[in-house]
Every structure is written in C-alpha cells, then in structure tokens.
Motif scaffolding. Structure first.
Motif, PDB file in Angstrom:
ATOM      1  N   ALA A   1       8.003  39.121 -21.471  1.00 42.31           N
ATOM      2  CA  ALA A   1       7.248  38.917 -20.224  1.00 42.31           C
ATOM      3  C   ALA A   1       7.866  39.668 -19.054  1.00 42.31           C
ATOM      4  N   GLU A   2       9.106  40.083 -19.183  1.00 41.16           N
ATOM      5  CA  GLU A   2       9.799  40.726 -18.073  1.00 41.16           C
ATOM      6  C   GLU A   2       9.126  42.048 -17.712  1.00 41.16           C
ATOM      7  N   GLY A   3       8.878  42.224 -16.431  1.00 38.81           N
ATOM      8  CA  GLY A   3       8.275  43.472 -15.950  1.00 38.81           C
ATOM      9  C   GLY A   3       6.777  43.417 -15.769  1.00 38.81           C
ATOM     10  N   TYR A   4       6.104  42.422 -16.330  1.00 40.75           N
ATOM     11  CA  TYR A   4       4.650  42.298 -16.186  1.00 40.75           C
ATOM     12  C   TYR A   4       4.326  41.366 -15.016  1.00 40.75           C
ATOM     13  N   THR A   5       3.354  41.764 -14.212  1.00 42.49           N
ATOM     14  CA  THR A   5       2.936  40.955 -13.069  1.00 42.49           C
ATOM     15  C   THR A   5       1.591  40.302 -13.332  1.00 42.49           C
ATOM     16  N   LEU A   6       1.244  39.322 -12.501  1.00 44.04           N
ATOM     17  CA  LEU A   6      -0.080  38.704 -12.602  1.00 44.04           C
ATOM     18  C   LEU A   6      -1.174  39.735 -12.383  1.00 44.04           C
ATOM     19  N   GLU A   7      -0.938  40.640 -11.451  1.00 48.64           N
ATOM     20  CA  GLU A   7      -1.908  41.704 -11.189  1.00 48.64           C
ATOM     21  C   GLU A   7      -2.123  42.550 -12.426  1.00 48.64           C
ATOM     22  N   ASP A   8      -1.048  42.864 -13.157  1.00 55.71           N
ATOM     23  CA  ASP A   8      -1.168  43.616 -14.410  1.00 55.71           C
ATOM     24  C   ASP A   8      -2.054  42.868 -15.408  1.00 55.71           C
ATOM     25  N   ILE A   9      -1.773  41.575 -15.542  1.00 59.41           N
ATOM     26  CA  ILE A   9      -2.471  40.776 -16.563  1.00 59.41           C
ATOM     27  C   ILE A   9      -3.955  40.640 -16.241  1.00 59.41           C
ATOM     28  N   PHE A  10      -4.276  40.273 -15.011  1.00 57.32           N
ATOM     29  CA  PHE A  10      -5.667  39.974 -14.690  1.00 57.32           C
ATOM     30  C   PHE A  10      -6.494  41.218 -14.374  1.00 57.32           C
ATOM     31  N   SER A  11      -5.859  42.378 -14.249  1.00 53.34           N
ATOM     32  CA  SER A  11      -6.624  43.604 -14.028  1.00 53.34           C
ATOM     33  C   SER A  11      -6.828  44.389 -15.325  1.00 53.34           C
ATOM     34  N   ALA A  12      -6.300  43.860 -16.424  1.00 51.67           N
ATOM     35  CA  ALA A  12      -6.389  44.575 -17.699  1.00 51.67           C
ATOM     36  C   ALA A  12      -7.469  43.976 -18.597  1.00 51.67           C
ATOM     37  N   ARG A  13      -8.603  43.700 -18.005  1.00 48.08           N
ATOM     38  CA  ARG A  13      -9.766  43.168 -18.735  1.00 48.08           C
ATOM     39  C   ARG A  13      -9.465  41.836 -19.414  1.00 48.08           C
ATOM     40  N   ASN A  14      -8.483  41.099 -18.890  1.00 47.42           N
ATOM     41  CA  ASN A  14      -8.198  39.761 -19.390  1.00 47.42           C
ATOM     42  C   ASN A  14      -8.782  38.736 -18.422  1.00 47.42           C
ATOM     43  N   THR A  15      -9.452  37.767 -18.969  1.00 46.95           N
ATOM     44  CA  THR A  15     -10.002  36.711 -18.118  1.00 46.95           C
ATOM     45  C   THR A  15      -9.299  35.385 -18.369  1.00 46.95           C
ATOM     46  N   ARG A  16      -8.312  35.372 -19.269  1.00 41.14           N
ATOM     47  CA  ARG A  16      -7.662  34.110 -19.624  1.00 41.14           C
ATOM     48  C   ARG A  16      -6.165  34.333 -19.747  1.00 41.14           C
ATOM     49  N   LEU A  17      -5.411  33.393 -19.201  1.00 35.81           N
ATOM     50  CA  LEU A  17      -3.960  33.405 -19.345  1.00 35.81           C
ATOM     51  C   LEU A  17      -3.524  31.986 -19.681  1.00 35.81           C
ATOM     52  N   VAL A  18      -2.749  31.840 -20.734  1.00 37.55           N
ATOM     53  CA  VAL A  18      -2.254  30.529 -21.158  1.00 37.55           C
ATOM     54  C   VAL A  18      -0.731  30.552 -21.142  1.00 37.55           C
ATOM     55  N   TYR A  19      -0.149  29.538 -20.547  1.00 36.59           N
ATOM     56  CA  TYR A  19       1.296  29.369 -20.515  1.00 36.59           C
ATOM     57  C   TYR A  19       1.640  28.213 -21.445  1.00 36.59           C
ATOM     58  N   GLU A  20       2.448  28.478 -22.466  1.00 40.55           N
ATOM     59  CA  GLU A  20       2.862  27.445 -23.410  1.00 40.55           C
ATOM     60  C   GLU A  20       4.325  27.115 -23.172  1.00 40.55           C
ATOM     61  N   TYR A  21       4.600  25.843 -23.017  1.00 42.97           N
ATOM     62  CA  TYR A  21       5.965  25.380 -22.757  1.00 42.97           C
ATOM     63  C   TYR A  21       6.373  24.355 -23.812  1.00 42.97           C
ATOM     64  N   ASP A  22       7.574  24.524 -24.350  1.00 43.71           N
ATOM     65  CA  ASP A  22       8.135  23.627 -25.368  1.00 43.71           C
ATOM     66  C   ASP A  22       7.336  23.748 -26.666  1.00 43.71           C
ATOM     67  N   PHE A  23       7.814  24.593 -27.566  1.00 44.82           N
ATOM     68  CA  PHE A  23       7.068  24.880 -28.793  1.00 44.82           C
ATOM     69  C   PHE A  23       6.935  23.659 -29.698  1.00 44.82           C
ATOM     70  N   GLY A  24       7.771  22.626 -29.488  1.00 48.21           N
ATOM     71  CA  GLY A  24       7.653  21.399 -30.272  1.00 48.21           C
ATOM     72  C   GLY A  24       6.544  20.507 -29.751  1.00 48.21           C
ATOM     73  N   ASP A  25       6.599  20.182 -28.460  1.00 45.60           N
ATOM     74  CA  ASP A  25       5.567  19.331 -27.848  1.00 45.60           C
ATOM     75  C   ASP A  25       4.296  20.120 -27.545  1.00 45.60           C
ATOM     76  N   CYS A  26       4.425  21.435 -27.362  1.00 41.87           N
ATOM     77  CA  CYS A  26       3.290  22.353 -27.205  1.00 41.87           C
ATOM     78  C   CYS A  26       2.407  21.979 -26.014  1.00 41.87           C
ATOM     79  N   TRP A  27       2.979  22.140 -24.828  1.00 42.16           N
ATOM     80  CA  TRP A  27       2.208  21.905 -23.607  1.00 42.16           C
ATOM     81  C   TRP A  27       1.510  23.206 -23.217  1.00 42.16           C
ATOM     82  N   LEU A  28       0.188  23.209 -23.239  1.00 49.41           N
ATOM     83  CA  LEU A  28      -0.601  24.405 -22.963  1.00 49.41           C
ATOM     84  C   LEU A  28      -1.221  24.318 -21.577  1.00 49.41           C
ATOM     85  N   HIS A  29      -0.898  25.308 -20.729  1.00 54.02           N
ATOM     86  CA  HIS A  29      -1.407  25.373 -19.368  1.00 54.02           C
ATOM     87  C   HIS A  29      -2.406  26.530 -19.285  1.00 54.02           C
ATOM     88  N   GLU A  30      -3.667  26.214 -19.070  1.00 49.90           N
ATOM     89  CA  GLU A  30      -4.704  27.239 -18.987  1.00 49.90           C
ATOM     90  C   GLU A  30      -4.850  27.696 -17.538  1.00 49.90           C
TER      91      GLU A  30
END
Length: 412
Positions: free
Chosen positions: A81-110
C-alpha cells in the motif's frame, strides 16, 4: 497559513453489523493508503494490533489487493500500500475500496466517495457517524454481537465475566455499543494531522505545557524556599500549589501537607529529578538550569523535551520512548493491564530485574505508575474527571511529545 488542498468526503461502513457502524470523514485526496489506515483506526477506535489490507475494484477495474506494508506484501505475495494515494485509487476506474482489519476476526470496512471538498493541508475531519467501533479480539461480527448481548443484560449468565473482560481490555466501567463521540474522534484526527503537518507550537501552547514546572520554579524564587524539618514544602506553599495548578477537585482533605498531596509531591520531586531544583541546607533552591529557564517558556520547553527524550539509563530511555509512542499513537493501554503489558514488552526486549531475574509483575506496575506520574507533571493532557484513568493528549501535548520523539530519534 496552510495551503488549501483537494479533499474527499468518504462514507465508511463496517460490513455485516446488526446495528449500522459507520463514519463520514473528510480527508485530503493526497492521503496515502497507510495514512488512511491510521484515519480508520482512530475513527473506529481500533488499536492497530493486527494486520490489514486494502482491496480495490469496480466496473472496468480489476481487483487489486494492497498489504499494509512492504514486509507483509512480500510475505503474502501482494502489492504494498505504500506510495498509493486515495486519489490514485479512486481515479483509476475503481468505484469501491475495502479496508480489511484483523485477518482472524475479518472486519471489513466498505469505503465510497460521497463528495468532494477543499481543506487546509493536514486537516482531517469526522463529519458524522453512528455506534462505537467493535472491541478488539471480540470474535468478529458474531462474537461482538454475543458480547454486546451479554454486556447489556444483567441477567445474562456471562454478564459479569464479560464486564470484567471489557474493563480489562478497554478500560470501560460501563459499555454502551450505541455510544459515538464525534468530538473525541475529531480530537484524535486533529492530533494525527499534527504529525503530518509538522506545525510548530504557538507561544500559548508552549506556556500551557510548561506551566506547572514554571510555576514551581517561580514560586521557589531567587532566594529559595525553606522546607519543613522532614524536607517537605511548607503547608502554605502546598495550598498555593493546589489552587494555582487547579488541583482542588483532586485533593482530599485540606490539601496543605505535601506528603498527603500526591500531585504536589510528585511535581516537586520530578522537577528536582529534571535538574531544575535541588535541596541544600533545608531549603529548596533553583539549579543553574532552573535559574536559566525560570522565566523563559520556550527555553523550558526545549530543556524538558531534551530531559524527557534521554532521561539517563538505558532502561529509563526505553520506558520514556515506549510511553511517548503509546501516547502519540493513541495506544496507551488501560491502567488495569498496563503493568502486565510493560513486563511482557521489557522482557521481550531483554530487560530483567535484580540478579538477572525476570521482571516481576508488581515491579512492572510500579514502573507504569512512575511513567504516568512523570508525564503527568507536564500539562499535556486534556482536562478529565478521571485523570487517573484517562490520559488524552491536548494539541499542545501532542506537539510537545512529537518534539520529544524527534529528539529520541536523533539520539539513536
């Protein structure tokens, strides 16, 4: 004045919750994904104790997975993830970003873009939200739902055990899953923004932090103070300190004996330890450093930052670095478990007790109390009705500890 930058209004929803847990935040579009990770941690009251990743995708864009750092990316075979900005992500034809925290409990932030704005550089704002974030290690959505049910029902067979566990891990005497304090989130985001903006302290902030120490130096005066026969401040001076430093609501009894007024006793001893005061022939006197800085807020600020950054022994240096990091990162453990955590960390770092024995838990608790007392002698916290439980940095306090960290890093 800070330059204005493009910003994004983001709607962040924790997926799969029975009651909606969400935050609306306004952040600079140039925020990197690792920086966005810190924003989400603070907005949802996470403790950053587990791995995380970002997923992107949407119409016309293939899914990409970004691990939180380069080491994790190499280990899991993902992009970093280092070096990528929100502007990079949302201007690259992406309409969805999900942040996953704790791979065991699997908290998904849409995460989705809800609007665009302009903000001063470094400004982070929580616009709205609902419900508190889940408790760390509560077992994912199902586990958290069971925990909430037990915590809220006194008749539940696990109610007492859950309440005790919540106090141990979250330091909360009463647990309310519907509680959301937007002002608290914004205070945390403001402090985070200070880390990125490198804004210098104002003269008022400098004066605020050093105020207790400066008061005592000036009260001692050029001729010093006569002490009691047992070496304590005289009752009249203790009473003055209680009033001048706003301690009246925290002192039992008359507050005119230093030995019974922990805050005043701690301040006097700490200012001596910092080398600003000394005892001589029954009097409390300024040292050369005390005389130099007694009327100089900025000089006293830099002197204290230097002493906090490198107090002396290897063990003291380590404890000061650890406590500073906990406060700056908003990860100070609850009082109930702080000593235990301190013992675990110091043991892992190779520290030991007398005669090469392992550090005992009572010693760890004493060290934790001593660190809390040391940092508490400076005016770095927001006012609290429970100062022995709550240590939340003020903006001035954050700037001071960032200065301490810069000095700590320079000494390594």
């Amino acid at each position: 004045m800070r330059a204005a930058v493009k910003a994004l209004d983001l709607h962040i929803v924790l997926a799969g919750t029975a009651e909606p847990i969400w935050r609306d935040v306004r952040v600079p579009a140039g925020l990197t994904l690792p920086e966005m990770h810190r924003v989400i941690q603070l907005a949802f009251d996470w403790e950053d104790r587990h791995l995380h990743l970002f997923r992107t995708g949407g119409p016309g864009g293939r899914e990409r997975i970004f691990a939180g750092d380069e080491d994790t990316a190499l280990e899991l075979g993902m992009e970093s993830a280092e070096g990528y900005t929100l502007e990079d992500i949302f201007s690259a034809r992406n309409t969805r970003l999900v942040y996953e925290y704790d791979f065991g409990d699997c908290w998904l932030h849409e995460i989705e873009v809800a609007g665009h704005a302009v903000v001063p550089a470094g400004v982070l704002i929580c616009l709205a939200g609902a419900n508190r974030g889940p408790v760390e290690d509560s077992g994912g959505m199902d586990g958290y739902a069971r925990l909430c049910a037990a915590a809220q029902d006194p008749a539940h067979p696990e109610h007492q055990a859950v309440q005790e566990w919540l106090y141990g891990v979250a330091g909360e005497l009463s647990f309310d899953p519907a509680h959301f304090d937007r002002e608290q989130v914004n205070r945390r985001l403001t402090r985070l923004g200070l880390r990125w903006s490198d804004a210098p302290p104002t003269p008022e902030e400098v004066a605020e932090v050093v105020r207790p120490v400066k008061w005592l130096l000036q009260r001692v005066g050029p001729d010093g103070l006569e002490l009691t026969k047992d070496g304590y401040l005289r009752p009249a001076v203790v009473q003055e300190a209680v009033v001048a430093l706003g301690l009246a609501g925290r002192v039992y009894g008359k507050g005119n004996r230093e030995v019974n007024t922990r805050e005043v006793l701690g301040l006097r001893r700490q200012v001596q330890e910092w080398g600003l005061l000394r005892k001589y022939k029954g009097r409390l006197l300024r040292t050369p450093a005390g005389r130099e800085h007694c009327d100089d807020d900025e000089g006293l600020w830099h002197y204290l930052a230097s002493r906090m950054a490198k107090p002396g022994s290897l063990g003291e240096d380590f404890l000061h670095r650890l406590f500073t990091e906990w406060l700056v990162e908003n990860q100070l453990p609850p009082v109930s478990v702080r000593g235990e955590i301190l013992v675990e960390i110091m043991t892992a770092e190779g520290f030991h007790g007398p005669d090469q024995r392992p550090i005992a838990l009572p010693a760890g608790r004493d060290l934790a109390r001593r660190m809390a007392d040391t940092f508490g002698q400076l005016n770095i916290y927001l006012p609290s009705n429970r100062p022995w439980l709550s240590q939340e940095l003020s903006e001035a306090g954050m700037k001071f500890l960032l200065e301490v960290q810069r000095r700590q890093n320079s000494y390594r």
